[in-house]
Motif scaffolding. Structure first.
Motif, PDB file in Angstrom:
ATOM      1  N   GLY A   5     -17.673  44.776  44.183  1.00 34.71           N
ATOM      2  CA  GLY A   5     -18.456  43.769  44.899  1.00 34.71           C
ATOM      3  C   GLY A   5     -19.936  44.106  44.941  1.00 34.71           C
ATOM      4  N   GLU A   6     -20.642  43.427  45.856  1.00 37.51           N
ATOM      5  CA  GLU A   6     -22.089  43.642  45.964  1.00 37.51           C
ATOM      6  C   GLU A   6     -22.360  45.085  46.393  1.00 37.51           C
ATOM      7  N   MET A  37     -36.548  39.943  36.380  1.00 37.28           N
ATOM      8  CA  MET A  37     -35.630  39.078  37.107  1.00 37.28           C
ATOM      9  C   MET A  37     -35.833  39.186  38.614  1.00 37.28           C
ATOM     10  N   GLU A  67     -25.275  46.686  47.635  1.00 43.67           N
ATOM     11  CA  GLU A  67     -26.353  47.151  48.513  1.00 43.67           C
ATOM     12  C   GLU A  67     -25.871  47.931  49.730  1.00 43.67           C
ATOM     13  N   TYR A  73     -31.706  46.900  42.516  1.00 40.34           N
ATOM     14  CA  TYR A  73     -31.372  46.763  43.945  1.00 40.34           C
ATOM     15  C   TYR A  73     -30.737  48.047  44.478  1.00 40.34           C
ATOM     16  N   LEU A  74     -29.860  48.650  43.675  1.00 39.82           N
ATOM     17  CA  LEU A  74     -29.234  49.904  44.129  1.00 39.82           C
ATOM     18  C   LEU A  74     -30.303  50.972  44.339  1.00 39.82           C
ATOM     19  N   LEU A  79     -33.643  42.025  28.943  1.00 45.99           N
ATOM     20  CA  LEU A  79     -33.860  41.895  30.392  1.00 45.99           C
ATOM     21  C   LEU A  79     -33.401  43.155  31.130  1.00 45.99           C
ATOM     22  N   ILE A 107     -23.683  53.006  36.605  1.00 51.74           N
ATOM     23  CA  ILE A 107     -23.601  52.099  35.449  1.00 51.74           C
ATOM     24  C   ILE A 107     -23.106  50.738  35.934  1.00 51.74           C
ATOM     25  N   ARG A 111     -23.883  40.836  22.892  1.00 54.48           N
ATOM     26  CA  ARG A 111     -22.684  41.256  22.161  1.00 54.48           C
ATOM     27  C   ARG A 111     -22.025  40.045  21.505  1.00 54.48           C
ATOM     28  N   GLY A 135     -28.611  44.218  25.970  1.00 56.79           N
ATOM     29  CA  GLY A 135     -28.314  43.711  24.629  1.00 56.79           C
ATOM     30  C   GLY A 135     -27.274  42.614  24.663  1.00 56.79           C
ATOM     31  N   PHE A 173     -20.480  44.496  32.517  1.00 54.70           N
ATOM     32  CA  PHE A 173     -19.972  43.168  32.199  1.00 54.70           C
ATOM     33  C   PHE A 173     -18.725  43.417  31.347  1.00 54.70           C
ATOM     34  N   TRP A 189     -23.658  51.436  48.429  1.00 55.68           N
ATOM     35  CA  TRP A 189     -24.283  52.452  47.579  1.00 55.68           C
ATOM     36  C   TRP A 189     -24.763  53.692  48.352  1.00 55.68           C
ATOM     37  N   GLY A 209     -29.337  44.234  39.239  1.00 51.63           N
ATOM     38  CA  GLY A 209     -28.371  44.871  40.142  1.00 51.63           C
ATOM     39  C   GLY A 209     -28.705  46.343  40.343  1.00 51.63           C
ATOM     40  N   VAL A 266     -33.723  37.560  25.703  1.00 55.12           N
ATOM     41  CA  VAL A 266     -32.883  37.900  26.844  1.00 55.12           C
ATOM     42  C   VAL A 266     -32.251  39.281  26.733  1.00 55.12           C
TER      43      VAL A 266
HETATM   44  C1  B12 Z   1     -29.220  38.478  33.467  1.00 55.44           C
HETATM   45  C2  B12 Z   1     -27.915  38.365  32.751  1.00 55.44           C
HETATM   46  C3  B12 Z   1     -27.772  39.057  31.561  1.00 55.44           C
HETATM   47  C4  B12 Z   1     -28.792  40.059  31.043  1.00 55.44           C
HETATM   48  C5  B12 Z   1     -28.432  41.403  31.697  1.00 55.44           C
HETATM   49  C6  B12 Z   1     -29.562  42.339  31.842  1.00 55.44           C
HETATM   50  C7  B12 Z   1     -29.000  43.626  32.360  1.00 55.44           C
HETATM   51  N1  B12 Z   1     -29.388  44.677  31.698  1.00 55.44           N
HETATM   52  O1  B12 Z   1     -28.271  43.665  33.337  1.00 55.44           O
HETATM   53  C8  B12 Z   1     -28.493  40.035  29.525  1.00 55.44           C
HETATM   54  C9  B12 Z   1     -29.266  38.905  28.905  1.00 55.44           C
HETATM   55  C10 B12 Z   1     -28.766  41.305  28.756  1.00 55.44           C
HETATM   56  C11 B12 Z   1     -27.025  39.631  29.552  1.00 55.44           C
HETATM   57  C12 B12 Z   1     -26.178  39.942  28.528  1.00 55.44           C
HETATM   58  C13 B12 Z   1     -24.870  39.519  28.529  1.00 55.44           C
HETATM   59  N2  B12 Z   1     -24.275  38.712  29.390  1.00 55.44           N
HETATM   60 CO1  B12 Z   1     -25.118  38.076  31.008  1.00 55.44          CO
HETATM   61  N3  B12 Z   1     -25.761  37.376  32.609  1.00 55.44           N
HETATM   62  C14 B12 Z   1     -26.868  37.566  33.268  1.00 55.44           C
HETATM   63  C15 B12 Z   1     -26.873  36.709  34.553  1.00 55.44           C
HETATM   64  C16 B12 Z   1     -27.634  35.425  34.246  1.00 55.44           C
HETATM   65  C17 B12 Z   1     -27.444  37.331  35.822  1.00 55.44           C
HETATM   66  C18 B12 Z   1     -26.908  38.722  36.170  1.00 55.44           C
HETATM   67  C19 B12 Z   1     -27.673  39.271  37.344  1.00 55.44           C
HETATM   68  O2  B12 Z   1     -28.719  39.846  37.201  1.00 55.44           O
HETATM   69  N4  B12 Z   1     -27.179  39.077  38.558  1.00 55.44           N
HETATM   70  C20 B12 Z   1     -27.868  39.507  39.747  1.00 55.44           C
HETATM   71  C21 B12 Z   1     -27.515  40.965  40.140  1.00 55.44           C
HETATM   72  C22 B12 Z   1     -28.201  41.330  41.449  1.00 55.44           C
HETATM   73  O3  B12 Z   1     -26.113  40.997  40.338  1.00 55.44           O
HETATM   74  P1  B12 Z   1     -25.169  42.034  39.575  1.00 55.44           P
HETATM   75  O4  B12 Z   1     -25.720  42.431  38.279  1.00 55.44           O
HETATM   76  O5  B12 Z   1     -23.801  41.482  39.592  1.00 55.44           O
HETATM   77  O6  B12 Z   1     -25.201  43.333  40.512  1.00 55.44           O
HETATM   78  C23 B12 Z   1     -24.643  43.386  41.812  1.00 55.44           C
HETATM   79  C24 B12 Z   1     -23.160  43.778  41.855  1.00 55.44           C
HETATM   80  O7  B12 Z   1     -22.439  43.438  40.703  1.00 55.44           O
HETATM   81  C25 B12 Z   1     -23.138  45.235  42.122  1.00 55.44           C
HETATM   82  N5  B12 Z   1     -23.264  46.159  40.996  1.00 55.44           N
HETATM   83  C26 B12 Z   1     -23.554  45.940  39.714  1.00 55.44           C
HETATM   84  N6  B12 Z   1     -23.546  47.078  39.037  1.00 55.44           N
HETATM   85  C27 B12 Z   1     -23.265  48.058  39.885  1.00 55.44           C
HETATM   86  C28 B12 Z   1     -23.138  49.434  39.700  1.00 55.44           C
HETATM   87  C29 B12 Z   1     -22.819  50.229  40.793  1.00 55.44           C
HETATM   88  C30 B12 Z   1     -22.705  51.691  40.619  1.00 55.44           C
HETATM   89  C31 B12 Z   1     -22.652  49.636  42.082  1.00 55.44           C
HETATM   90  C32 B12 Z   1     -22.415  50.484  43.271  1.00 55.44           C
HETATM   91  C33 B12 Z   1     -22.766  48.254  42.251  1.00 55.44           C
HETATM   92  C34 B12 Z   1     -23.073  47.489  41.160  1.00 55.44           C
HETATM   93  O8  B12 Z   1     -24.281  45.406  42.948  1.00 55.44           O
HETATM   94  C35 B12 Z   1     -25.336  44.540  42.504  1.00 55.44           C
HETATM   95  C36 B12 Z   1     -26.129  44.100  43.709  1.00 55.44           C
HETATM   96  O9  B12 Z   1     -25.338  43.436  44.641  1.00 55.44           O
HETATM   97  C37 B12 Z   1     -25.330  36.449  34.705  1.00 55.44           C
HETATM   98  C38 B12 Z   1     -24.946  35.159  35.367  1.00 55.44           C
HETATM   99  C39 B12 Z   1     -24.932  35.333  36.824  1.00 55.44           C
HETATM  100  N7  B12 Z   1     -25.484  34.375  37.483  1.00 55.44           N
HETATM  101  O10 B12 Z   1     -24.439  36.333  37.325  1.00 55.44           O
HETATM  102  C40 B12 Z   1     -24.804  36.533  33.273  1.00 55.44           C
HETATM  103  C41 B12 Z   1     -23.434  37.138  33.044  1.00 55.44           C
HETATM  104  C42 B12 Z   1     -23.330  38.367  33.880  1.00 55.44           C
HETATM  105  N8  B12 Z   1     -23.469  37.497  31.633  1.00 55.44           N
HETATM  106  C43 B12 Z   1     -22.363  37.327  31.025  1.00 55.44           C
HETATM  107  C44 B12 Z   1     -22.131  37.633  29.660  1.00 55.44           C
HETATM  108  C45 B12 Z   1     -20.844  37.145  29.058  1.00 55.44           C
HETATM  109  C46 B12 Z   1     -23.061  38.343  28.918  1.00 55.44           C
HETATM  110  C47 B12 Z   1     -22.900  38.835  27.480  1.00 55.44           C
HETATM  111  C48 B12 Z   1     -21.536  39.353  27.091  1.00 55.44           C
HETATM  112  C49 B12 Z   1     -23.332  37.721  26.528  1.00 55.44           C
HETATM  113  C50 B12 Z   1     -23.281  38.182  25.094  1.00 55.44           C
HETATM  114  N9  B12 Z   1     -22.493  37.567  24.275  1.00 55.44           N
HETATM  115  O11 B12 Z   1     -23.909  39.106  24.709  1.00 55.44           O
HETATM  116  C51 B12 Z   1     -23.950  39.954  27.453  1.00 55.44           C
HETATM  117  C52 B12 Z   1     -23.345  41.286  27.877  1.00 55.44           C
HETATM  118  C53 B12 Z   1     -23.800  42.345  26.968  1.00 55.44           C
HETATM  119  C54 B12 Z   1     -24.092  43.577  27.750  1.00 55.44           C
HETATM  120  N10 B12 Z   1     -25.002  44.321  27.260  1.00 55.44           N
HETATM  121  O12 B12 Z   1     -23.519  43.832  28.755  1.00 55.44           O
HETATM  122  C55 B12 Z   1     -21.297  36.816  31.949  1.00 55.44           C
HETATM  123  C56 B12 Z   1     -20.426  38.000  32.329  1.00 55.44           C
HETATM  124  C57 B12 Z   1     -19.011  37.718  32.672  1.00 55.44           C
HETATM  125  C58 B12 Z   1     -18.243  38.994  32.701  1.00 55.44           C
HETATM  126  N11 B12 Z   1     -17.197  39.076  33.491  1.00 55.44           N
HETATM  127  O13 B12 Z   1     -18.534  39.916  31.997  1.00 55.44           O
HETATM  128  C59 B12 Z   1     -22.171  36.219  33.104  1.00 55.44           C
HETATM  129  C60 B12 Z   1     -21.512  36.211  34.474  1.00 55.44           C
HETATM  130  C61 B12 Z   1     -22.552  34.795  32.654  1.00 55.44           C
HETATM  131  C62 B12 Z   1     -21.381  33.864  32.630  1.00 55.44           C
HETATM  132  N12 B12 Z   1     -21.294  32.943  33.529  1.00 55.44           N
HETATM  133  O14 B12 Z   1     -20.525  33.914  31.808  1.00 55.44           O
HETATM  134  N13 B12 Z   1     -26.728  38.952  30.694  1.00 55.44           N
END
Ligand code: B12
Length: 450
Positions: A127-128, A179, A130, A45-46, A38, A79, A12, A10, A82, A133, A42, A35
């Motif tokens: 951090g990442e 994604m 993978e 991947y876990l 979506l 969980i 925010r 969702g 962000f 976990w 992440g 969006v």
């Molecule tokens: C796709 C995306 C979304 C999707 C998310 C879908 C979802 N359900 O996850 C949607 C469109 C819903 C979204 C919403 C928002 N987003 Co967004 N989004 C992105 C985006 C483009 C890609 C994220 C992604 O998939 N990365 C790839 C995966 C593989 O990486 P990851 O999620 O970080 O996960 C890795 C690690 O973090 C870790 N990890 C993550 N979670 C966990 C949990 C555990 C237990 C463990 C062990 C590890 C772990 O392991 C994973 C694999 O290595 C990023 C930009 C970016 N390039 O990162 C912005 C980004 C994350 N979003 C951002 C923002 C601001 C938002 C919103 C607040 C916007 C808004 N006003 O609503 C909302 C957040 C609302 C909410 N519900 O949380 C910011 C966040 C900054 C921050 N510090 O919070 C980013 C970085 C964009 C930016 N440049 O500002 N977003």
């Protein structure tokens, strides 16, 4: 164990006036709805690196942050956080732990604020995820709690060998957007950027064959998915990018990605992206004027250097049938109240098919956050729920917070009015149909884009 992966999806935003405006603007609403649903890559991947023998489920919290009742049947719930929803995530974690369910939390926010997360969860993951976990799962199975797990203590994640995310866990959910990551990180370091605060390694690309393998896995779950590449900057390496596009062509999938303006430098790449059915590229332009961009990118002043030729570059991209979503950050240090009109003029002049306007947001872990905190310019430090990109929580340098808000409303009303959206998009469609008439684009393709 029964393991749940709980995504907090969702969009925010808290600014009431902006929400009211957004609800009356189909352009804003449509993209948000798309969006907001979506799935979390992440978490998928876990799930993919979880050792066999556990029962895995993917869940979504509702837009208000409440969890589905099924998560209470799990032994362990992962969980992802962000900043904007982290308080909701902590509340969910408190409820789950109160009911005896172990909770692991990771993602961007807890990576930079682990001490905060420790109050609410059993396993804080930095951090990442993978590599760490599987160790978390083992510890949870033994009943060990209250641990901090840091990716820095494990071998680096190898992008040459990422598994297929567990898209199959989404099979019975109504997702149509999926994604895929082709790369992690970005060679640039913008001071406001929160995306790569947790990445220890430099920009990394995946083997194209692995990306294609993942796309085929999605095709097994969904017949005609729309693909969002969850990259920070896809086409940094043009030769690799061309290879990716060549392999995408036969799949006939429509896709979206984030990249920088240098895609426009390479005519062959643009042609291949078009042939591979790229529907939109999102590009962070940040400001219409070069002076405001000076020093924003910390390594090589990239954003300011590329500003002068930006309009022509954007036109070149759109001439290839690829729409551009140009993103602007309002309230950079050198922005005066003139910026709102300047953005409008820029968007109409190019004209940009889509435009995203957000306010400068100090996310924890970024150089911007540290600087504004030092300068006493964060209005309510740690009001994390305001880190939405739409809520003003700092004192801009050349206007008041209220002027910034008013400017945002003014620009929202104009940029996303039906008339302005139509005006911005008309030129794109006219070019496309001209190309069709010249035999360069197939009718079916034009119809699909229109
Ligand atoms: C796709 C995306 C979304 C999707 C998310 C879908 C979802 N359900 O996850 C949607 C469109 C819903 C979204 C919403 C928002 N987003 Co967004 N989004 C992105 C985006 C483009 C890609 C994220 C992604 O998939 N990365 C790839 C995966 C593989 O990486 P990851 O999620 O970080 O996960 C890795 C690690 O973090 C870790 N990890 C993550 N979670 C966990 C949990 C555990 C237990 C463990 C062990 C590890 C772990 O392991 C994973 C694999 O290595 C990023 C930009 C970016 N390039 O990162 C912005 C980004 C994350 N979003 C951002 C923002 C601001 C938002 C919103 C607040 C916007 C808004 N006003 O609503 C909302 C957040 C609302 C909410 N519900 O949380 C910011 C966040 C900054 C921050 N510090 O919070 C980013 C970085 C964009 C930016 N440049 O500002 N977003």
């Amino acid at each position: 164990m029964k393991i749940g992966f709980l995504a907090m999806s969702g969009i925010r935003a808290h600014d009431k006036k902006l929400l009211e405006l957004g609800l009356t603007m189909p352009g804003v609403l449509k993209r948000s709805q798309v969006v907001a649903s979506l799935p979390s890559l992440g978490l998928l991947y876990l799930a993919a690196v979880t050792s066999p023998g556990h029962e895995l489920h993917y869940y979504e919290a509702s837009g208000d942050g409440s969890e589905p009742p099924e998560v209470y049947d799990c032994d362990l719930v992962a969980i992802s956080t962000f900043t904007a929803q982290v308080r909701e995530a902590y509340a969910v974690a408190d409820r789950l732990r109160g009911a005896g369910v172990q909770v692991a939390m990771g993602g961007l926010h807890v990576t930079v604020r682990p001490e905060e997360a420790r109050q609410h969860v059993d396993h804080v993951c930095l951090g990442e995820g993978e590599r760490l976990w599987p160790a978390v799962v083992q510890a949870a199975a033994r009943g060990e709690r209250r641990c901090v797990w840091n990716a820095a203590d494990f071998a680096p994640v190898d992008m040459q060998r990422l598994p297929v995310p567990r898209y199959d866990l989404l099979a019975d959910r109504p997702y149509n957007r999926f994604m895929v990551q082709t790369s992690r990180g970005c060679p640039w370091r913008c001071d406001f950027c929160a995306s790569n605060v947790m990445l220890r390694q430099a920009y990394r690309k995946r083997p194209v064959a692995d990306v294609i393998r993942d796309l085929r896995a999605i095709l097994e779950v969904r017949k005609r998915p729309f693909i969002e590449f969850a990259d920070d900057n896809t086409f940094v390496d043009k030769a690799w990018g061309k290879g990716l596009c060549r392999q995408l062509i036969p799949l006939r999938l429509k896709w979206f990605t984030e990249t920088d303006i240098t895609v426009a430098d390479d005519e062959e790449l643009l042609r291949l992206m078009q042939a591979a059915r790229c529907r939109q590229v999102l590009i962070g332009l940040e400001s219409p004027n070069q002076s405001a961009l000076e020093g924003v990118e910390l390594k090589a002043n990239f954003k300011a250097r590329r500003s002068a030729g930006a309009r022509d570059a954007l036109r070149r991209i759109q001439e290839h049938g690829i729409t551009v979503n140009g993103c602007f950050i309002l309230g950079l240090d050198r922005h005066t109240p003139d910026v709102f009109e300047e953005v409008l003029e820029f968007a109409l002049d190019v004209p940009l098919y889509d435009v995203q306007i957000t306010v400068l947001t100090p996310f924890p872990g970024t150089p911007l956050y540290d600087r504004l905190l030092r300068e006493g310019r964060i209005i309510e430090p740690e009001r994390w729920e305001l880190c939405t990109l739409f809520d003003v929580n700092y004192i801009p340098q050349q206007m008041t917070p209220q002027e910034l808000r008013e400017g945002l409303y003014w620009l929202t009303e104009r940029l996303y009015s039906d008339r302005c959206v139509e005006q911005r998009r008309r030129a794109f469609f006219e070019t496309l149909w001209r190309q069709h008439d010249a035999g360069l684009v197939a009718e079916e393709e034009c119809a699909a884009i229109s």
